[in-house]
Scaffold this motif. Structure first.
Motif, PDB file in Angstrom:
ATOM      1  N   GLN A   6      31.536  37.424 -30.090  1.00  0.00           N
ATOM      2  CA  GLN A   6      31.164  36.807 -31.365  1.00  0.00           C
ATOM      3  C   GLN A   6      32.414  36.582 -32.202  1.00  0.00           C
ATOM      4  N   THR A   7      32.459  35.436 -32.854  1.00  0.00           N
ATOM      5  CA  THR A   7      33.510  35.161 -33.834  1.00  0.00           C
ATOM      6  C   THR A   7      32.908  34.449 -35.033  1.00  0.00           C
ATOM      7  N   PRO A   8      33.436  34.702 -36.259  1.00  0.00           N
ATOM      8  CA  PRO A   8      34.466  35.695 -36.576  1.00  0.00           C
ATOM      9  C   PRO A   8      33.869  37.092 -36.693  1.00  0.00           C
ATOM     10  N   LYS A   9      34.689  38.087 -36.932  1.00  0.00           N
ATOM     11  CA  LYS A   9      34.205  39.454 -37.154  1.00  0.00           C
ATOM     12  C   LYS A   9      33.768  39.647 -38.599  1.00  0.00           C
ATOM     13  N   PHE A  10      34.453  38.987 -39.514  1.00  0.00           N
ATOM     14  CA  PHE A  10      34.145  39.091 -40.936  1.00  0.00           C
ATOM     15  C   PHE A  10      34.271  37.699 -41.560  1.00  0.00           C
ATOM     16  N   ARG A  11      33.455  37.472 -42.601  1.00  0.00           N
ATOM     17  CA  ARG A  11      33.582  36.204 -43.314  1.00  0.00           C
ATOM     18  C   ARG A  11      32.980  36.364 -44.691  1.00  0.00           C
ATOM     19  N   ILE A  12      33.646  35.762 -45.677  1.00  0.00           N
ATOM     20  CA  ILE A  12      33.097  35.701 -47.031  1.00  0.00           C
ATOM     21  C   ILE A  12      32.856  34.232 -47.348  1.00  0.00           C
ATOM     22  N   LEU A  13      31.655  33.937 -47.794  1.00  0.00           N
ATOM     23  CA  LEU A  13      31.289  32.561 -48.146  1.00  0.00           C
ATOM     24  C   LEU A  13      30.902  32.493 -49.613  1.00  0.00           C
ATOM     25  N   LYS A  14      31.109  31.364 -50.195  1.00  0.00           N
ATOM     26  CA  LYS A  14      30.577  31.122 -51.536  1.00  0.00           C
ATOM     27  C   LYS A  14      29.179  30.528 -51.397  1.00  0.00           C
ATOM     28  N   ILE A  15      28.376  30.752 -52.394  1.00  0.00           N
ATOM     29  CA  ILE A  15      27.016  30.199 -52.407  1.00  0.00           C
ATOM     30  C   ILE A  15      27.086  28.687 -52.196  1.00  0.00           C
ATOM     31  N   GLY A  16      26.257  28.190 -51.285  1.00  0.00           N
ATOM     32  CA  GLY A  16      26.202  26.760 -51.033  1.00  0.00           C
ATOM     33  C   GLY A  16      27.098  26.280 -49.907  1.00  0.00           C
ATOM     34  N   GLN A  17      28.042  27.124 -49.477  1.00  0.00           N
ATOM     35  CA  GLN A  17      28.895  26.733 -48.357  1.00  0.00           C
ATOM     36  C   GLN A  17      28.132  26.839 -47.042  1.00  0.00           C
TER      37      GLN A  17
END
Lengths: 114, 116
Positions: A6-17
């Motif tokens: 699986q990729t990525p291991k971590f991710r931060i998204l903004k609302i709506g992305q």
């Protein structure tokens, strides 16, 4: 033999992305799955696939889409990310052989939507 | 729909002691499969043991064994000689027979703490 990757291991998204979580397996498994794990809630099935070109909804499919163009790959697409989609996502696969076989899991993706 | 219930959110045991984690499930099927998965802090999901409902004999894997009571729909996991490496979340899971195409149904998990 990498198993389920699986990729990525971590991710931060903004609302709506939007984003796609990638999943690949090299075990020639027919069945593939996406689960989400929320704290204290166990794992809930989002989508599953029994083979290339065939997908079906699980328990919590809203806000997600999947495709299965090959046996190996099963990406999960998040459109218009929402805070409720903050979770750990697991991809898994298994081999259909008449009787149920255990799920083989990837190492998960921790997604935060802010 | 099938449901899996783990009634113990957290359990604690002394190292080298024995601990039993509880799991009950609800199903109208007669043929199915049950699993215990371990999730250490690394987040990896590791299969501990599996049980086929048509088998009366309880499954064992080294220090891990199950007590499968089909009539009571109970599937507990016994860990003998607990080790520090056993500390993890443990999930009970149910699967349909016939290939299990629609995946497994999981309980909410039990957090196992090993006291040194």
């Amino acid at each position: 033999n990498a198993g389920v990757t699986q990729t990525p291991k971590f991710r931060i998204l903004k609302i709506g992305q939007s984003m796609t979580l990638q999943c690949a397996q090299d075990m020639n498994h027919n069945y593939m799955y996406w689960y989400r794990q929320d704290p204290g809630m166990g794992l809930k099935l989002i989508y599953y696939s029994v083979g290339a070109g065939i997908t079906d909804k699980g328990e919590v499919p809203n806000g997600y889409n999947v495709s299965r163009s090959t046996t190996e790959d099963f990406p999960l697409r998040l459109e218009l990310a929402a805070p409720s989609q903050t979770s750990v996502y697991f991809c898994a696969s298994s081999y259909a052989q008449g009787e149920i076989s255990p799920l083989h899991f990837g190492n998960g993706t921790r997604l935060t939507v802010t | 729909a099938q449901t899996v219930t783990q009634s113990q959110p957290e359990m604690s045991v002394q190292e080298a002691e024995t601990v039993t984690l509880s799991c009950t499930y609800d199903t109208s099927e007669s043929d199915y499969y049950l699993f215990w998965y371990k999730q250490p802090p690394s987040r990896q999901m590791i299969l501990v043991i599996r049980q086929e409902a048509y088998k009366q004999q309880n499954a064992t894997e080294n220090r891990f064994s199950v007590n499968f009571q089909k009539a009571a729909k109970s599937f507990s996991l016994k860990i003998s000689d607990s080790q520090l490496g056993d500390a993890a979340m443990y999930f009970c899971a149910y699967g349909h027979s016939g290939g299990g195409a629609d995946g497994l149904t999981f309980g909410k998990g039990t957090h196992l703490i090993i006291q040194p």
